[in-house]
Design an enzyme around this catalytic site. Structure first.
Site, PDB file in Angstrom:
ATOM      1  N   HIS A   1      -5.759   5.398   5.730  1.00 17.95           N
ATOM      2  CA  HIS A   1      -5.019   6.309   4.850  1.00 17.95           C
ATOM      3  C   HIS A   1      -3.552   6.441   5.245  1.00 17.95           C
ATOM      4  O   HIS A   1      -2.906   7.435   4.926  1.00 17.95           O
ATOM      5  CB  HIS A   1      -5.682   7.687   4.772  1.00 17.95           C
ATOM      6  CG  HIS A   1      -7.036   7.655   4.133  1.00 17.95           C
ATOM      7  ND1 HIS A   1      -7.241   7.233   2.834  1.00 17.95           N
ATOM      8  CD2 HIS A   1      -8.257   7.980   4.626  1.00 17.95           C
ATOM      9  CE1 HIS A   1      -8.527   7.304   2.556  1.00 17.95           C
ATOM     10  NE2 HIS A   1      -9.167   7.747   3.625  1.00 17.95           N
ATOM     11  N   ASP A  42      -3.480   0.338   5.991  1.00 17.64           N
ATOM     12  CA  ASP A  42      -4.274  -0.150   4.863  1.00 17.64           C
ATOM     13  C   ASP A  42      -3.770  -1.506   4.361  1.00 17.64           C
ATOM     14  O   ASP A  42      -4.564  -2.375   3.967  1.00 17.64           O
ATOM     15  CB  ASP A  42      -4.245   0.876   3.717  1.00 17.64           C
ATOM     16  CG  ASP A  42      -5.027   2.133   4.064  1.00 17.64           C
ATOM     17  OD1 ASP A  42      -5.691   2.152   5.112  1.00 17.64           O
ATOM     18  OD2 ASP A  42      -4.968   3.103   3.283  1.00 17.64           O
ATOM     19  N   GLU A  66       1.044   5.728  -0.031  1.00 24.63           N
ATOM     20  CA  GLU A  66       0.482   7.077   0.016  1.00 24.63           C
ATOM     21  C   GLU A  66       1.331   7.903  -0.944  1.00 24.63           C
ATOM     22  O   GLU A  66       2.554   7.731  -1.015  1.00 24.63           O
ATOM     23  CB  GLU A  66       0.514   7.671   1.418  1.00 24.63           C
ATOM     24  CG  GLU A  66      -0.248   6.860   2.466  1.00 24.63           C
ATOM     25  CD  GLU A  66      -1.712   6.664   2.129  1.00 24.63           C
ATOM     26  OE1 GLU A  66      -2.306   7.570   1.497  1.00 24.63           O
ATOM     27  OE2 GLU A  66      -2.268   5.615   2.500  1.00 24.63           O
ATOM     28  N   ASP A 109       0.857  -1.180   0.000  1.00 29.04           N
ATOM     29  CA  ASP A 109       0.000   0.000   0.000  1.00 29.04           C
ATOM     30  C   ASP A 109       0.897   1.235   0.000  1.00 29.04           C
ATOM     31  O   ASP A 109       1.977   1.233   0.609  1.00 29.04           O
ATOM     32  CB  ASP A 109      -0.934   0.043   1.214  1.00 29.04           C
ATOM     33  CG  ASP A 109      -2.014   1.113   1.026  1.00 29.04           C
ATOM     34  OD1 ASP A 109      -3.005   0.844   0.329  1.00 29.04           O
ATOM     35  OD2 ASP A 109      -1.832   2.227   1.544  1.00 29.04           O
TER      36      ASP A 109
END
Length: 472
Positions: free
Chosen positions: A148, A153, A12, A10
């Site tokens: 987030h 996540d 960001e 995952d």
């Protein structure tokens, strides 16, 4: 499926565009034989400030990122953790595209089999409308300690996969994985039935976001197939994740044929100004032929927003920018020994550099008559002139479809004046323009009229017939 080597990933990021934005946090859970063998999580310095929106969404701050390692510093660790494993992520094409792009910047080639848990959810739970990570958390009562954020996540994805392993036979999950790897991934905000029910005729489609803003205008001979192609694994379009993630609505307009689709796409791009279509300047660089006071041919370069039909008869050359026009003129000067100073490419107050090196024949330092120089000039410039209109007057181009739908396009001197649509209900005018020249329309009409095997059938009409058509 969980018995395979998996790398649950995952990210960001600073935004949604893989070509511009960067990773600011990455988490990888390496899974072997159904157990997590290694957990990796770190912030990543993108080397430029992130927006307040991203700070608010993730809780990641610019101050924290300044102290984080760059992707260059962690690339070997990430490459090792992903090596030999199935790349697992929720909306895997987004994460996979960013990781591949980061490796590409480092001069490394990376590829892996992908497993998208969002697509897997669509496949295994078709009765549910929503398959976002929030929806999965709510559906199965999962806990996410840090939504987030990359590690939080990624942990939810692993919890979801364990639920799938407990709920379905391994052979069933493997077959589902095999099938989704061969089918296009759909944007998370689009129902599969929407794409499945798209028309299979020529036409134009528009992708819109949740606020109704147009993202992209496209065209195709088969609308449904073309839309599906955008979401295939091989599509470079999907790599622009902004479109993939934000598309919430798809609207279509059918046309009778390919010509109608091309012309309508061009018009809608100008009207809607979609975010992800390439912008083209309204003004063009016009190169006009003229003669100086000594009788030598030269040119004037002008930026023009509107070009009238009458100007086309002067054999002008048109370019998309002044830079493109000057590049052409430099090449013409070199190949035909024209004087760059006379073409406005060098300062007239100093001697021409090219004539001293023998590249050009400067009429002011070499005795050469205007007639000889002008002959070479004419040969050099003719190649990019707008083609002479091959008809004595206006034409009507018709396209028809097997089910009776038809369209007609009224054109004169490379200008599209109007278009008409006709079916069992009769004919109606769908577009009317002023009598101005558009370079993109010129290229489309030139291709369709001049190519030997064109399906377009232009028919010359009189000026009186044209007036009647425009009055209706």
């Amino acid at each position: 499926m969980c018995n395979s080597d998996l790398a649950i990933v995952d990210l960001e990021t600073t935004g949604l565009m893989t070509s511009f934005d960067r990773i600011i946090e990455i988490a990888i859970l390496r899974v072997q034989n159904g157990e997590i063998t290694e957990t990796y999580s770190t912030l990543v310095d993108p080397e430029f400030p992130i927006s307040p929106y991203v700070e608010g969404l993730t809780g990641i701050t610019n101050r924290g990122l300044r102290e984080a390692p760059t992707f260059t510093s962690i690339r070997n660790d990430v490459f090792r953790l992903l090596g030999g494993a199935v790349f697992v992520a929720h909306n895997a094409q987004f994460d996979y595209g960013f990781v591949r792009e980061e490796f590409r910047r480092e001069g490394l080639s990376f590829s892996a089999r992908c497993l998208c848990t969002m697509r897997l959810s669509r496949r295994l739970f078709p009765e549910h409308r929503k398959h976002s990570l929030d929806s999965i958390i709510k559906r199965f009562g999962l806990t996410c300690t840090d939504r987030h954020r990359a590690l939080g996540d990624a942990t939810v994805i692993w919890d979801f996969m364990k639920i799938l392993s407990a709920s379905f036979r391994e052979t069933y999950l493997t077959e589902a994985f095999r099938k989704i790897s061969k089918t296009p991934a759909l944007p998370p905000l689009i129902e599969e039935s929407v794409v499945r029910n798209l028309p299979e005729y020529p036409g134009v489609y528009v992708f819109y976001d949740q606020t109704g803003k147009p993202l992209y205008v496209g065209k195709g001979k088969n609308i449904k197939s073309k839309v599906y192609s955008h979401f295939s694994n091989e599509s470079s379009f999907v790599k622009e994740a902004a479109i993939f993630r934000q598309t919430a609505e798809i609207r279509t307009v059918e046309t009778a044929g390919e010509l109608g689709a091309l012309l309508l796409e061009l018009r809608l791009i100008k009207e809607l100004l979609p975010l992800c279509n390439r912008r083209t300047s309204e003004s063009l660089a016009v190169v006009k032929k003229t003669v100086d006071e000594w009788g030598y041919s030269t040119v004037l370069i002008e930026n023009q927003g509107i070009i009238c039909v009458e100007e086309l008869k002067d054999g002008i050359n048109i370019f998309r920018s002044v830079k493109q026009a000057k590049k052409f003129l430099w090449q013409a000067a070199k190949e035909h020994r024209l004087c760059p100073r006379k073409l406005g490419l060098e300062n007239e107050k100093r001697n021409c550099i090219c004539c001293h090196s023998g590249i050009c024949s400067d009429p002011y330092t070499v005795t050469e008559s205007p007639s000889r120089y002008n002959l070479r000039f004419a040969l050099a410039i003719t190649g990019r002139s707008i083609r002479t209109w091959p008809f004595t007057g206006p034409i009507l181009i018709e396209e028809k479809r097997g089910d009776g739908l038809g369209e007609a396009f009224l054109a004169d001197q490379w200008c599209l004046l109007a278009s008409f649509r006709f079916d069992e209900h009769g004919r109606r005018q769908t577009f009317r323009s002023d009598n101005t020249f558009d370079y993109n329309t010129y290229k489309i009409l030139l291709h369709y009229i001049m190519r030997p095997k064109s399906t377009a059938r232009p028919r010359e009409i009189t000026c009186a017939e044209m007036e009647r058509l425009l009055e209706e």
